[in-house]
Motif scaffolding. Structure first.
Motif, PDB file in Angstrom:
ATOM      1  N   SER A  52       0.834  -1.206   0.000  1.00  0.00           N
ATOM      2  CA  SER A  52       0.000   0.000   0.000  1.00  0.00           C
ATOM      3  C   SER A  52       0.869   1.256   0.000  1.00  0.00           C
ATOM      4  CB  SER A  52      -0.936   0.008   1.205  1.00  0.00           C
ATOM      5  OG  SER A  52      -0.194  -0.086   2.418  1.00  0.00           O
ATOM      6  N   LYS A  53       2.065   1.144   0.543  1.00  0.00           N
ATOM      7  CA  LYS A  53       3.040   2.241   0.514  1.00  0.00           C
ATOM      8  C   LYS A  53       4.413   1.650   0.248  1.00  0.00           C
ATOM      9  CE  LYS A  53       0.584   4.973   4.020  1.00  0.00           C
ATOM     10  NZ  LYS A  53       0.694   5.595   5.385  1.00  0.00           N
TER      11      LYS A  53
ATOM     12  N   GLU B 124       0.134  -2.467   4.096  1.00  0.00           N
ATOM     13  CA  GLU B 124      -0.554  -3.686   3.675  1.00  0.00           C
ATOM     14  C   GLU B 124       0.103  -4.255   2.425  1.00  0.00           C
ATOM     15  OE1 GLU B 124      -4.574  -2.428   3.165  1.00  0.00           O
ATOM     16  OE2 GLU B 124      -5.097  -2.808   5.270  1.00  0.00           O
TER      17      GLU B 124
ATOM     18  N   THR C 133      -0.549  -6.875  -0.725  1.00  0.00           N
ATOM     19  CA  THR C 133      -1.628  -7.537  -1.462  1.00  0.00           C
ATOM     20  C   THR C 133      -1.042  -8.531  -2.451  1.00  0.00           C
ATOM     21  OG1 THR C 133      -3.030  -5.575  -1.281  1.00  0.00           O
ATOM     22  CG2 THR C 133      -3.623  -7.179  -2.969  1.00  0.00           C
TER      23      THR C 133
ATOM     24  N   THR D  59      -5.157  -9.431   1.392  1.00  0.00           N
ATOM     25  CA  THR D  59      -4.177  -8.463   1.873  1.00  0.00           C
ATOM     26  C   THR D  59      -3.620  -8.897   3.223  1.00  0.00           C
ATOM     27  OG1 THR D  59      -5.238  -6.627   0.699  1.00  0.00           O
ATOM     28  CG2 THR D  59      -3.857  -6.057   2.569  1.00  0.00           C
TER      29      THR D  59
ATOM     30  N   ARG E  75      -1.764  -7.435   6.560  1.00  0.00           N
ATOM     31  CA  ARG E  75      -1.630  -6.155   7.254  1.00  0.00           C
ATOM     32  C   ARG E  75      -0.476  -6.237   8.246  1.00  0.00           C
ATOM     33  NH1 ARG E  75      -5.186  -1.814   8.432  1.00  0.00           N
ATOM     34  NH2 ARG E  75      -4.858  -0.885  10.506  1.00  0.00           N
TER      35      ARG E  75
END
Length: 270
Positions: A170-171, A190, A192, A228, A230
């Motif tokens: 996610s980043k 996260e 994925t 995903t 986390r």
């Protein structure tokens, strides 16, 4: 008397001048005829030469109905096999001289070199494309098939498509900015999974490169396609003032295809 002599002289010279002008026009027309004939001859020679070249090319020609193969969407680590179907449409036999590829990710069977293809015969050129270690995005690789003899005959083939990572964060960079030396700060990132990974479900392993950070995996175990994972990143005080960097590494126990790392930047106030 003088006027009469001048008049008589003009009468004598005028025919000579007329004859000179006529001869000049004849010379000009002759020059034009020479140039026109030269251009016409050059055009005939050029046309005949071009027709001879085309006929010679037709005598040594191959055809591939699908010279560009679009494999569509693929993922880093995939292996793509494709065979180009080629026909010798000439009236002579052709010998495959050399097959050139642009990089090690593209391979063609070496035993094809030296193969003789008869007139009207069809043959396949199998190509294997290994997408390990390539960048994501638009992707294409050429395959150049050269045939022995004169004139030099090339068959240019190409594979193309779009390559994506099997995994994405996610980043790509996580920043802790302006935290205190005794502060326990946290950020969430996260991971994925976008495609099936060879070997089945993968229990991922996560590690951080610096001991001033620790990871908390909130949903452990294997994750399905589209799911995903986390991760919670937390600082471990005491922290030294200044700027620090670390990397989160993620790997799978089954696949050799690496998961991209995450960069962490930590800025601790004085």
């Amino acid at each position: 008397m003088i006027e009469m002599q001048e008049t008589q002289l003009d009468a004598v010279l005028k025919p000579d001048k007329a004859i000179s002008r006529e001869r000049t026009r004849q010379i000009d027309w002759s020059n034009w005829l020479i140039w026109i004939s030269a251009f016409a001859l050059a055009a005939v020679v050029s046309r005949n030469g071009w027709e001879a070249f085309q006929q010679h090319q037709r005598s040594r020609s191959v055809r591939c109905d699908l010279p560009v193969f679009d494999f569509g969407e693929a993922f880093v680590g995939d292996i793509i096999d494709h065979s180009f179907h080629v026909i010798n449409v000439s009236r002579t036999s052709l010998e495959i001289g050399k097959i050139q590829v642009s990089c090690g990710c593209t391979t063609v069977a070496n035993e094809l070199e030296g193969t003789v293809i008869g007139p009207g015969e069809a043959f396949d050129i199998p190509v294997k494309l290994t997408l390990a270690g390539v960048d994501d995005g638009e992707f294409q690789r050429p395959v150049d098939v050269r045939f022995a003899g004169e004139p030099t005959l090339h068959l240019k083939l190409r594979l193309k498509g779009r390559v994506s990572n099997r995994w994405s964060w996610s980043k790509e960079t996580v920043i802790f900015d302006g935290i205190r030396t005794d502060e326990v700060a946290s950020r969430v990132v996260e991971l994925t999974r976008h495609s099936r990974v060879p070997g089945g479900q993968i229990p991922e392993k996560f590690a951080v490169s610096k001991d001033f950070l620790r990871l908390d995996v909130e949903n452990s175990g294997s994750i399905e396609v589209g799911a995903t994972r986390r991760l919670k990143i937390m600082t471990v005080p005491p922290l030294s003032p200044g700027r620090h960097e670390a990397i989160i590494y993620a790997s799978g126990s089954v696949t050799s295809e690496p998961i991209p790392p995450v960069r962490i930047i930590l800025i601790v106030a004085e």
